[in-house]
Design an enzyme around this catalytic site. Structure first.
Site, short mmCIF file in Angstrom:
data_model
loop_
_atom_site.label_atom_id
_atom_site.label_comp_id
_atom_site.label_asym_id
_atom_site.label_seq_id
_atom_site.Cartn_x
_atom_site.Cartn_y
_atom_site.Cartn_z
N CYS A 28 -23.52 -0.24 -55.83
CA CYS A 28 -23.15 -1.62 -55.59
C CYS A 28 -24.40 -2.47 -55.68
O CYS A 28 -25.51 -1.96 -55.72
CB CYS A 28 -22.50 -1.79 -54.22
SG CYS A 28 -20.90 -0.97 -54.07
N GLY A 54 -21.57 -3.20 -60.18
CA GLY A 54 -20.24 -3.22 -59.58
C GLY A 54 -19.38 -4.29 -60.19
O GLY A 54 -19.78 -5.46 -60.21
N ASN A 129 -25.32 -1.18 -49.92
CA ASN A 129 -25.32 -0.38 -51.14
C ASN A 129 -25.67 1.04 -50.74
O ASN A 129 -26.73 1.29 -50.17
CB ASN A 129 -26.34 -0.92 -52.15
CG ASN A 129 -26.59 0.04 -53.29
OD1 ASN A 129 -25.73 0.85 -53.65
ND2 ASN A 129 -27.77 -0.04 -53.88
N GLY A 130 -24.80 2.00 -51.04
CA GLY A 130 -25.10 3.38 -50.72
C GLY A 130 -23.93 4.09 -50.06
O GLY A 130 -22.78 3.66 -50.15
N TYR A 269 -30.65 5.37 -65.65
CA TYR A 269 -29.44 4.66 -66.08
C TYR A 269 -29.08 3.42 -65.28
O TYR A 269 -28.74 2.39 -65.85
CB TYR A 269 -28.26 5.66 -66.04
CG TYR A 269 -26.92 5.05 -66.38
CD1 TYR A 269 -26.63 4.60 -67.66
CD2 TYR A 269 -25.92 4.93 -65.41
CE1 TYR A 269 -25.39 4.04 -67.97
CE2 TYR A 269 -24.67 4.38 -65.71
CZ TYR A 269 -24.43 3.94 -67.00
OH TYR A 269 -23.21 3.39 -67.30
#
Length: 498
Positions: A28, A54, A129-130, A269
């Site tokens: 995210c 996201g 995020n995570g 990536y």
């Protein structure tokens, strides 16, 4: 993380099967800003720059000095937060925002962040995020203690822990909560006085600090700073809590000192190519991976062809090092989104052709080296190879700019279970046959480390979270130890882990 019942209907199972992807899904994106009259508009811009992290939901919470304001939407940032009428509903000089990526299935507004809670000490908004690897255990304990959860996200576990802390000051309540959670995470929090950025103790998930005049910014990547004209200050250190209050920034490091182990896929990536990681653009790391891959490959071919867009930097590096010609043998259609309607089996069978198309006159009668950043399930790669052969390619050799992905992730990356990972179930020869390539080779782990830091992997304490390749997890998932299969819960329920 999601805690719905594991039992799902046949219809839901068909949906899961239909929408399997062959790339690791981004986690995210988070963004927060202090002391700016256009805070919500700048958050919207920052989220737009982080859209690659996201695409299924986005939200902004602002604070005007008295009240909090929240707007959440399903879909892309540009489809909603470019509307001035929506931004007018988000007044104030402080704001935080979040881009959400979920797995397949229903995307519920209640799970879209940032979350807001009205606690005893005042309002609190949080963007995360995570993924927490002990969230199920913590949630079970909290519910037994009387906590009521409104969402199915592990982020709400953090809010509940803060709310139940007996400490007096907010920063102490936060520290109390952080010492109870485990996993990979970066957080941006907003109270009626503070904007706060937090990074997990070993720095698995990214978070950076920027400044725009008197305003401080927290963001997942530096590309979000660039879009608003902010200056990049530094990364938030692993295990660091950074507090912005009264136009001043202070730092707390409550955890025992550990070496950093960032997620290696940020380099491979996830990060946008123009984002800085350790003061170097992600593009440069990926190009160096191509150099290393070429050094490990000895193959005669006519043409280097990247899988766009993720394979382009490595392919350029491979072509430079091998001194072989580079060309775009595949063209990507950038206007096919994730919401493309697939009404019939005939249309669905077109598969990857919706997004990629060969340049027939370029690839015809050529021996091609096809370059991509990774192989997950192998389904997309096999379809691309088939297209190239149908377009007249003489040979298609595949080279992958990272090692074989054999193990799943528990720290916020949405990816298949071990059973679905191609490299977990097949050796190199079997994988090559499966995707129908002439040959197949992956970048070695030593080659990857050499591309990233110019030295080999530290066996005693690796410089990155590279469990995708090694199975050596930096933080053992406690929920899994207890018997709760995190990956199964997340996949079956069809919800995001954050």
């Amino acid at each position: 993380m999601n805690f719905h019942q594991v039992k799902i209907s046949l219809k839901q199972r068909k949906k899961l099967k239909r929408f399997k992807f062959d790339k690791l899904r981004e986690e995210c994106g988070v963004f927060g800003i202090s002391n700016h009259e256009d805070s919500s508009a700048l958050v919207a811009l920052g989220l737009h720059a982080l859209q690659h992290r996201g695409q299924e939901g986005c939200g902004i919470v602002s604070f005007d000095g008295k009240n909090y304001h929240s707007e959440k939407r399903q879909g892309l940032v540009g489809d909603h937060f470019t509307n001035s009428e929506i931004l007018k509903k988000l007044p104030g000089e402080f704001a935080i925002g979040h881009n959400r990526y979920s797995t397949t299935g229903e995307t519920s507004l209640r799970n879209i962040q940032p979350f807001f809670a009205d606690l005893h000490m005042g309002g609190l908004s949080i963007a995360h995020n995570g993924n927490l690897t002990n969230a199920a255990i913590l949630r079970e304990s909290l519910v037994k203690d009387g906590a009521i959860f409104r969402t199915t996200s592990d982020t709400e576990t953090i809010v509940q822990l803060i709310a139940k802390s007996k400490r007096e000051k907010f920063k102490d309540k936060l520290i109390d909560a952080l010492f109870q959670i485990q996993g990979g995470y970066s957080l941006v929090l907003m109270t009626n006085k503070k904007l706060i950025g937090v990074r997990d103790p070993i720095g698995i998930r990214p978070l950076v600090i920027g400044k725009l005049n008197k305003s401080f910014i927290f963001a997942s990547e530096t590309c979000a700073l660039d879009i608003v004209g902010a200056k990049f200050i530094r990364e938030v250190d692993n295990g660091e809590i950074v507090i912005v209050e009264n136009e001043k920034m202070t730092s707390i490091k409550p955890f025992p000192i550990q070496k950093q182990r960032p997620c290696i896929f940020e380099y491979i990536y996830f990060a946008r190519p123009d984002s800085l990681i350790k003061n170097k653009c992600a593009y440069e790391y990926r190009k160096k991976m191509g150099h290393e891959l070429a050094k490990e490959s000895n193959l005669e071919a006519d043409l280097i062809v990247p899988v766009p867009d993720s394979g382009v930097p490595a392919a350029i590096g491979f072509a430079e090092k091998s001194k072989k010609p580079f060309d775009l043998g595949l063209i990507r259609n950038h206007y096919v989104g994730r919401t493309f309607i697939e009404p019939t089996q005939n249309i669905r069978s077109l598969g990857v052709k919706l997004k990629l198309s060969p340049t027939k006159t370029i690839v015809k009668n050529k021996k091609i080296i096809l370059i991509d950043d990774s192989i997950v399930r192998g389904t997309t790669c096999s379809k691309i190879i088939k297209m190239l052969y149908e377009s007249g390619a003489q040979e298609v050799h595949v080279r992958i700019a990272c090692p074989e992905i054999k193990y799943p992730d528990f720290y916020g990356v949405d990816m298949p279970s071990s059973e679905e990972l191609l490299a977990n179930n097949k050796n190199n020869a079997e994988m090559c046959e499966h995707i129908r390539a002439k040959s197949l080779k992956f970048l070695s782990l030593d080659g990857l480390y050499n591309a990233l830091i110019g030295e080999k992997r530290d066996q005693s304490y690796p410089q990155f979270s590279d469990h995708y390749f090694t199975g050596k997890y930096p933080i053992e998932p406690q929920d899994k130890i207890k018997g709760i299969q995190i990956r199964q819960l997340s996949l079956l329920s069809g919800k995001s882990t954050n």
